[in-house]
Each structure stands twice: as C-alpha cells, then as structure tokens.
Design an enzyme around this catalytic site. Structure first.
Site, PDB file in Angstrom:
ATOM      1  CD  GLN A   1       8.824  -1.825  40.527  1.00 18.14           C
ATOM      2  OE1 GLN A   1       9.551  -0.843  40.591  1.00 18.14           O
ATOM      3  NE2 GLN A   1       9.026  -2.791  39.668  1.00 18.14           N
TER       4      GLN A   1
ATOM      5  CE1 TYR B   1      -3.945   2.185   0.727  1.00 18.27           C
ATOM      6  CE2 TYR B   1      -2.458   3.283   2.264  1.00 18.27           C
ATOM      7  CZ  TYR B   1      -3.637   3.271   1.547  1.00 18.27           C
ATOM      8  OH  TYR B   1      -4.517   4.321   1.645  1.00 18.27           O
TER       9      TYR B   1
ATOM     10  CD  GLU C   1      -4.062   3.563  10.281  1.00 14.57           C
ATOM     11  OE1 GLU C   1      -5.148   4.157  10.247  1.00 14.57           O
ATOM     12  OE2 GLU C   1      -3.676   2.807   9.373  1.00 14.57           O
TER      13      GLU C   1
END
Lengths: 673, 673
Positions: free
Chosen positions: A338, A145, A436
């Site tokens: 954490q 494409y 995108e």
C-alpha cells in the site's frame, strides 16, 4: 469492549497527526510552499467559501445525473458563477481560476474564457477586438474553439474545412466538404456557443494558402436557433467532461465577411492578396504557459487522490496483527504494498507542483529576454521550454492519470463507490493524456530537441551550456557515456544524498539520448523505427528534471523537520523512479547487481520513514472536505458514517420498492401463486 | 481527387484482410482454438442471435441512463432473459452463460445464478435443498450473497454481524451490532433480493464459534416490502455494475429458525451442541474453477478492447508520410508506439484464453484424482492450483484492466467517446482487481506456495517434481540460481526460439523465489517487510506460466501460416515481458548489456511481423459488431458514419435548443438588449 470501527477510524487519523514529526509551524512551511504563500492560500480559501456558500455552485450531486441533466445544470452553474464574479468584482484571471477550481468539475464556458477570449486578444486586429472582445468578456456572445475535426485531431495540417474567398462579395464561403471535415469535440460547440473560432483551409483563387482562423456566428442571438447552413449538435457522453456539450458542427456554404478572418498576423486584402503570416513567437510561449498551468492542475488532481487514499488507508483497518482476538488489526497504510502505491503519488503531487512553478519562472524569464531584445537567447530558451514542456506534460498526464486510478484501486471496494470521488477525479483529468498533444507526438518533440542539443555540442556549434539549463547535463555526455563509469553508492542510505541520486539519473538520460542519436544515424533518420527509444529518452530526461527540480525546491526550505520530511519524500520519489527502470542503470554495469539491489533496499527503507508523516504530508495541501467531496477522504476520518449517509441520498432509496418490481419482478415471483 | 477519409477507412480494413498471411482455412484454425471448436462457436453465435433479435435484451442505450434508470431496465432485461431461457429450453450452465455474455453488461440476477443457487446446492442439507433449491431455480425467491460488510471486505474473519442461538425458541437471532457490521456491496441486495445468504459470527451460549452462513428472507413475497427488523437499500452509483443494485442491509433482532443455518458441513443441534465443520476440499476446487472462469471473462474483455483499437488504428490515418500533399497519411497502426501498446494486448487476450483452458483441465484432472481416492496427490494438486490461480488471477485482472484503458487512450479523442464502448468494457471488468481477492492478498498466497515448494525441495521432503507441474522449474533451482549462468542468445532472432525465451523466464522466477526465501529468513518471516519481493515472485512465476502455456498451445497447431503467426505473437508476448523487467534478467549478468539490448531489438523486430496479421489476429475472435457495440471497432471499418449516426442519438440533440437556454443563457446574452 474494543472501540467500534466507526469510532476507531477518526481516532486513528488523530493519532497520525499527533505522532508525526511536523508541528503546526513546520506543517505551515510545507503548505506555503505548495500553495504559493500565506496570502494566496488565504485568498484561495475565501474564494472556495464563496462557492461553498452558494446553493447552486456547491451542488455536487452530479453522480445521479445523466449527460443531459448535467449539461443543463452545468449551464445553471455557469450563469450563477458569472453573477458571483460580477457581484464580488473579481477581475484577475488567477482569482477567477481559483473559483473555477473550487467548482470541482469542468463547465461549458471554460473554453470561452480559456481559449475564445485569449485568441481574440492575441490574434485579432484592434478593429476586430473592438467588435468582439467586450461582447465576449460580457458573455453577450458565447464562444467555442473549433479546430479538431472528425477525421483529424491534433494534426492541424490535416484539416478539411474550407474557406474560399469571393472577391466580388468580399466574403469567405465556409464549407464542410466531407463527412470527416465536420468539427468534432470542441467544448460548448454543441448547444451553448453562439460563435466559434473556426479553423479552415483557406483558398484564394483556388490556391491553398494553409489553415487559418475565422470568427463565425453559429446561432441566433435572439432565439439561439442555428443559423442557415449550420448543423450543430452534441457528440454524446464521454469519459469525463459530461457537464460540457462537446459538439460537432458542419457548414454548408456559409458566407462570412472578409474581416471575420483573424488578421493580426496574416491578411487577405480586399483584392485577394495574401499577406504571409508573421511568426508570433509569443504564441509559442503562451503554449508553454498553458502547459505549466496544466501541470498545476495535474498536481492538484493527484494531490487530492493521494490525500483521499492516504486518509482512507490510515483510517481503515484490515487483517489481524496476530492470532489473538485482542491483537487488533493493521491499518491498511501499514502494508508495504500500500505504501509502495501511495507514497510515490504523494511525491508526484509535490514534484509536479514544483515543476509547474519552475516552468512558470522559466516562462517569465524568457519573456524578459524578449523584452530586452535578446533575440538569440530568447530563441534558445523558447526551444528549450518547448522541448521540455512537451515531454514533461506527456509524462505527467500519463503518470498522474494512472496514479489516480492506482490510488482508487488501493481503496478496495470503497474506492469503486462514486462517493469516494476518485473516479470523478480520474475522469476529469485523464483527457489530459490526449488534449494539448498525445504522448506520441510530445515525446518526439522532446526527443528531437535533446538530439539537436547533443548534435550542436558534438559538432561544436554550441560550446557551453549554462549549468542552469535543463539540458546542462549533456555537456558532460562523453564522461557520462564512458562505459567504464561506475556508480559510487555502497549502502542504501547513500542514496539519501539527492545529488548522487540525480547524478545517476543524468548518466541514464545521457546514455539513452546518445543511443538514440546512434539509432537515428543507423536508420537514416527513420523516426518511426526509433520511436520506442525516443520515448525512453524523453522519459529519462523528464524524470531527471522532476527529481532535480524537486531537490532544488527542498534546498529552499529552512533547516528543520519540514525540510527533512520533504527531503525524504524527494529521495523516495527518486528511488522509486530508479527501481522502476533499473535496467537503464545496469547498462554497461554503471550499477552493479549489488547496487541495483541496494536501490530496491533504499526504496523499502524509505517507505516506513515517509509513513510516519504520510498523513501530514497530504494534510499540507489543505484541501477542504468540500473540495475533496469524498466520503472516504474526510479530514476527520469519520468515513463509515459518511458512506452510510451518502448511500441514503441514492434516488433508488426514495422508495422501499423500485418501480420495476410491479412490472417485472412480481409476475416472476408470484407466477404460480 | 483522393478518396474521402470516410470511404478510405473501410478500404484500409479490407486491405488488411487481403494482405495478411492467413486465408479463411488458416483463420478458422485460430478461431476454433480460441472458441473451443466449431460446434461450440456456432452455438455461441446462435445464442447471441437470440439476444440480438430481442428488442429488450438488444437495447444498448445504457450510456444515456443514470443508475436508477439502468437498474429498472436491468430488471426488465432479467425478466426477459428468464423468459427466453424458458422458451428455448436452455438448461446447461454453459449455454446460459453464453447468453449472459451476449448481453454485454452485468445484471441484478447474475449472483442469484452464480452464487445463491450454487451455495444452496453445495452447502445445504438435502432437507434444506428441498425447501429452497427449486424455488430459487424457478425465481420464486431471488437471492443475494451477503458476506462483505461496510467495515470488512475480503477478510471474512473480521465479520461483525452476529447470530445468537436461542435454544428455547430454536431460533437464531441475527443482529448488526455496529454501524460497520451492515452488509455492504452484495449485488441485488439493495432492491431485488427477497432472500440472502448471510454470513454471521455464530454465538452458542455466548461462545464465539466462528463465521457461518444463514438463509434469511429480506422482503415479503407478497409486496416486496422489507420484513420487520430489516433495513435494506442501494449503496449508490459505482465504477461499473450500474445496472445492478449493489446494496446494504442491517439486521435488528431478526429471528430465523434453526434450520436456516446451512448445515451440510457444520451443525448446531437442537440442544445447542456445535458439530465442528468438516473440511470440504471440493469447495476449494470450486474456487479454482471460478477463477479459471474469470480468466475466460478477462480474456474476452481484453480481446474485445484489442479488436476495437486495432481496427480503429488500421482504419484511422494521421500524419503525412512525406511533404507532398499526395503522399497520403500513415495508418495509425503503422506507428511503432501504437504497435507497442496494442500487439501485447492481442497477445494477452490469447494468453489468458489458453491459461483459462489449461486451468480448467487441471481442475478436471484434480477432480479425477479425488474420485480415484488419490488423496495425497489430490492435496498436492489442490495446493498448486490454489497457489497459481491466485497469482494468475491477480496478474491478469491488473494487466487486463490496465490494458483496456491503454487501448482506449491509444484511440485518441474517439476512445473517450462512450460510443467506442472501451470505457464500458473497462468499467465492467476493473472490479476484478478487487472482487475474489485483491492483488495484495493473492500474490502473498501464491508466493507462500512457491516458498513452500522450494523449502520442501531444499529439505528433501520432496525429491521430484513432475515436469508437467507448474512449479517443475524449481527442481532446477540450484542450476538456475548459479551466478555464473549465462544466457545463450546472440542475435535478436534467437529469441524466436520459445524454449530459450521460457528458459530465461524460469531463471528469473527461480532467482526471485530464492531471494524471497532468503529475505524471509533474514527478516524472521516478517511477511509485510517482504511484500514487494513476494509480489515480484508471484509476478515472475505468473509470467512464466502465461508464456509457457501460450507456447504449449502453439505447439498444438498444425504446421502452417496460422501456427507461424500465433507463434510470433507468443514470441512478442514473451519479449515484451522480458523488456518490461529487463533488470531481473541482468541479475548477476545472466543477460549481458548487449543481450538486454538484443531483447529490445527482438521486440522492435517482431512488431512489424505481427503488424502484417494484426487485424486477422483480432478477427479470429469472431466478435460480432453487436457484441463489440463500438462505433470505432466495426468489422467493416465504416467508423466515421457510425460516429455521426450515434451522436444523433444523444438526447440533447432531440431539440435544437436545450432547456437551460431560456432559463440561464438567454438572460445572460440579452442582458442589455
């Protein structure tokens, strides 16, 4: 003697699972929500097993290969995958997709299936489909494409490749008139594709009629040599996608027949007449679907990273609990910092999963509106979907990528080892921040949509908004914007009320959208000068949507420990977003100083609550060890043996002495001997 | 016809340089500040030229090589580098360091020079030095620094390797008693090192007397085979450092003579008597120096990334300025969001450079105190240096790593191509978030120091603080903590006053430190429950120090455009830090809502001001194209030709058809032919 660390690690993970609030039935409720139900999850596992049982497809030694080796092996995987699909008669896209995900890396024919075939299906005339579709489905032709060029990325209007129509021969002549007009980046374009869908600027009798798509053959079907006039190759190694031949291509007077232009929605007749393109609204809806699908991929990627890092942090001990030598060591998962890194990431994986599902439902109901001929409602829904999917995609691509990297760093040195697989997860997903649509472009589209809705409400063009609409909160704009409004929470735990938390997010989003509207007016619509505020508006609305969608998904759980646990996770997600943006809530003292601190306290309060079920909340994804492919993220916690075993596979360890010793080290060491 | 994009790009960069405010003389002022003066900068360039002229050392094709290939080539580079150093009679560490930086990647013998030799110099007795030092300096023995183990990283007290003294034979017996006790990660340990400094827990007559350092030979000097009882190898590929053989090593009853324990500050006598270690304060000061040096490396890394991305953004156009086809396109650098990403990074490179210089000066003056016998003042200075260097290192390692990744993403698709070199810069630096201490550990050390100073002031143990002290602001704690205090800025440009800006940062830091002290009291010193606040305290103080050090360095400039430009950059740095943490300043309405917005406006106002000189501000670093090694960061802006040229080097492009075609694609495509 105390238990050895290598044996302690598995014990600790077993303890996590035994001490949490979720029994097998409750855990299954969470799994089924994340995995689309029992049947679909079972089928997913079957398909993964097919990959795991195949010696080629299950090969995960990519870290030892360079780009050339990975590409050639990638092609081997593609061929193997196609045989597997044929053998097992898999036909649905969903099943093929599950197989593809189980491979754990992107491969050269992903865009053949994901873009080349769909464009033929949607943009080709029936006659054109007759020529190309079956051949493409059967992999007799392999497609790329080819839109992006060296000089222009997502800005399609900047495309420089030209197509001139020659009426005499009934051909288009395709050229790359400049260095920067060469196609650049398309997957499989470099060495794999025999054909490509090429976007070029079309000229009819010298007149520019815009950018259109053409089917072009690039390589011989006999010997794969590039056809005359076509220069094609690989652009070289990249961050991620190194099994794919992202390529370049330049055209020098390449002639193609007139019927190689995709003519379903636009036409060039034999006499050179241009038939203006019809707007195909379904194409825009397809873009929404692609984004919803991408959210699912993002969700899984961050879910894997959170699972690996949470398990590692539970199995790893570091730092004495007290001064005595028998006091034992803290599990790393017990450290507050954490927890602050990892738990919002677990929440993020859930949030994006739920958001993806919701967007697919919205997509489907929009399709239904169209089928029922409700054009106006369809138009509104499409604009909404396009706006919010832009912002959500931008936000999630960024936060998921950063989140995976944060998860990796939270594992200290062992996170740096490629065998943790965290770097691979990052590399294969971080491209989503660019492909995108980049964040800058997407947040603008989202912000402009929000401005448009606000304006329609303010000018009375739109009097109501469905409470189900994702922009429904803007109907309360004047209330939320009121500077005398005060937040009602008095104690940290008041924020356990998800509605209250969401109200705060609504007020914040409203105020930024209204401020943006004001700034746009003040700057005579200089959108570049308002870009920072546009980003803030898009961010605020995306975060509102993610939390409210999460909360709605929690509501659907049956009452019980699973619901309570996932609800706490949602509360933690919301609190962490508020704390990261506290100043927005302090705007005109909507939050007082005390309430700002209260939000921080709520976040700190929820960390140990989520801690209790952190490992089960990641187990609920049911990622297999094969899928995670991580020495330090194993289900059984046997991480140290795995690290030692995987190091033995390093090719440098095949001999005791590396080849550079004789050549360079020995002369150095023995110089005076 | 409009100028082609490939030719426009260089034109645009020339325009940037012509239109800025800095002529050659003004630019030179900036360069000399960043590069330590004219002479040092000139010498740096000479040394870089030596690397550039060498065919081996100038080879930058690492992206095409896997770990094994990079390691073997890395050894070739090491041998070549040593010859070069000998040939040119380079002796100062500074010059050798410049050479090493010019290589653009980390190599296997970095820690031989950086740790192995210095530990011999500082920890060995004179007798031991006699045995090892010259051999190490001459590379007759090649060393690793083996502290970290599979089970324990920065927590030295968790080390499991054992050393038992055998009085009868006058030997230590070294063992790896558990799987997790194997040494893991040390650079050059895997395939290169013949010797290692091994940290092991020492037992005398069965009594544990703590962790100490031993010199061990790992491999034969004749044939490089591992010695009996030693298992050694490479841990496999990692994020970054792939030219280095980070390794593992396990010991099975390896006997070494008693005098192989480093005995300068601690002793085991022949009768087994343990002579308790003397505290060597200079060792702590050395740690400060290593950190100051690391800040310099971080500064250069982010400086390179900012240079590459700024140049690319100036040379790249994207997006029409208007609707007309002749309206031209925006330079990407003109977009507000792009500026918001890049300009704080340019500022960050300056800020860390200035901070490093200041820390080295502080280090030197501390050494002087010691030399003058001012023990008490030395102790205070050492505590200050240790505290602030911990926090600053943690903050900068994190922000520089994240900044380089943000710079990479700001370049869209071309940032993903490895030829941009941005990924390499990231990979080689991101380890700094872990090595020499992780953020969690370091911010605690910093926060504890701040608490100690505050407490000393509150209890009257300390009555004054030098205004030059980096914690001098705490002497004003009661004034800054007063909740009726109000910030005085009325207009955005009031924040151009760097003193005012710094005052705000002082108020914020004070309030968080005081809040931390309160929280520690309330929680009975449960530091884990206060970790989030400790991080905030360390962050606030580090940001105050970075901005105030930057501002002091600006003061030293002679009046003129260079000073004005760098001053704006400092103002932008400060404003961006305030905007990112606005809520801290809204605490008890120190900033009003209006002033919070004013800070945002100041940041937006400064972007176009810094924009004017953005390219010159990065040029001022005088990074050569060789050094940047980036297709898209070239000084001349000829980025598109560079991208095309570099793609041609991709090994896959050596043939038109890849080897996987015959095997896998041809059978697929021609299946039914």
């Amino acid at each position: 003697m105390a238990v050895e660390l290598k044996d302690l690690a598995p014990l600790l993970l077993r303890k996590e699972r035994a001490s949490g609030d979720l029994d097998a039935a409750q855990l299954a409720i969470v799994t089924n929500t994340l995995r689309g139900g029992v049947a679909r999850n079972a089928r997913r596992k079957q398909l993964e097993q097919l990959v795991k049982d195949d010696p080629v497809l299950s090969d995960r030694d990519m870290v030892f290969r360079n780009h050339t080796e990975r590409y050639n092996f990638g092609i081997k995987k593609v061929a193997t995958l196609i045989k597997l699909i044929t053998k097992h008669k898999l036909t649905t896209q969903e099943e093929i997709q599950e197989l593809r995900w189980a491979l754990g890396e992107n491969l050269p024919l992903d865009l053949h299936d994901g873009m080349f075939v769909p464009v033929i299906e949607t943009q080709a005339t029936d006659e054109q489909k007759g020529k190309w579709l079956q051949a493409a489905l059967d992999y007799k032709i392999l497609g790329a494409y080819a839109q992006t060029e060296l000089g222009h990325g997502s800005n399609v209007q900047g495309i420089e490749t030209t197509a001139h129509f020659d009426k005499a021969t009934q051909e288009f002549i395709i050229n790359s008139p400049t260095l920067t007009s060469r196609k650049w980046w398309p997957g499989a374009l470099g060495k794999t594709a025999t054909h490509a869908i090429v976007y070029a600027r079309l000229f009819l009798e010298g007149k520019d009629v815009g950018v259109h798509a053409f089917m072009m053959q690039l390589r011989s079907l006999k010997d794969h040599q590039p056809l005359p006039g076509i220069e094609v190759g690989d652009i070289g190694p990249k961050v991620g996608f190194n099994s794919i031949d992202n390529g370049y291509c330049a055209f020098d007077n390449v002639h193609i027949p007139r019927d190689h232009m995709f003519m379903r929605f636009v036409k060039v007749l034999s006499d050179g007449t241009f038939v203006e393109p019809q707007v195909d609204k379904v194409v825009y809806l397809t873009m929404v679907y692609v984004r919803a699908y991408l959210l699912q991929i993002l969700s899984i990627a961050v879910g894997k990273a959170a699972t690996i890092s949470t398990r590692f942090s539970a199995a790893r001990v570091q730092g004495r609990k007290g001064s005595g030598s028998n006091a034992g060591e803290f599990q790393v998962l017990d450290y507050q910092n954490q927890q602050l890194v990892l738990f919002p990431l677990i929440a993020l994986s859930y949030a994006s999963n739920f958001m993806s599902n919701t967007m697919i439902k919205m997509h489907d109901s929009a399709l239904e509106l169209l089928a029922n001929g409700e054009e106006h409602l369809f138009g509104e829904k499409l604009a909404e979907l396009h706006g919010i999917s832009s912002g959500i995609k931008a936000w999630l691509a960024d936060h998921v990528s950063n989140g995976i990297e944060a998860a990796r760093r939270s594992c200290g040195g062992h996170g740096f080892t490629l065998s943790s697989n965290l770097n691979h997860l990052f590399s294969e997903i971080v491209g989503s921040t660019t492909y995108e649509g980049t964040m800058d472009v997407l947040v603008q589209q989202h912000a402009r949509y929000l401005l448009k809705v606000l304006l329609a409400l303010q000018t009375g063009k739109r009097s109501t908004l469905s409470p189900n609409s994702s922009v429904g909160f803007l109907a309360q704009a004047s209330q939320y914007f009121n500077p005398t409004l005060r937040f009602s929470a008095q104690r940290p735990e008041d924020l356990d009320n998800l509605e209250l938390l969401i109200e705060a997010l609504k007020v914040r989003a409203t105020r930024i959208v209204v401020a943006l509207a004001q700034q746009m007016r003040d700057s005579n619509n200089d959108s570049n000068a308002c870009m920072i505020t546009m980003t803030r508006a898009s961010t605020a609305h995306s975060e509102l949507l993610l939390v409210s969608t999460f909360a709605k998904s929690v509501e659907a759980f049956p009452a019980g420990p699973a619901k309570d646990t996932v609800s706490s996770l949602c509360g933690l997600f919301g609190a962490s977003l508020i704390v990261q943006n506290l100043n927005d809530f302090r705007d005109h003292d909507y939050f007082s100083t005390a309430q700002a601190n209260l939000a921080r306290q709520q976040l700190a309060r929820l960390l140990p609550i989520v801690r209790r079920n952190a490992v089960p909340l990641t187990d609920a994804w049911e990622f297999s060890d094969f899928d995670l492919n991580s020495t330090i993220g194993r289900y059984d916690g046997d991480i140290y043996r795995a690290l030692v075993k995987r190091a033995a596979d390093e090719p440098l360890n095949k001999t005791q002495v590396a080849e550079s010793y004789e050549l360079y080290l020995k002369p150095l060491i023995q110089a005076s001997l």
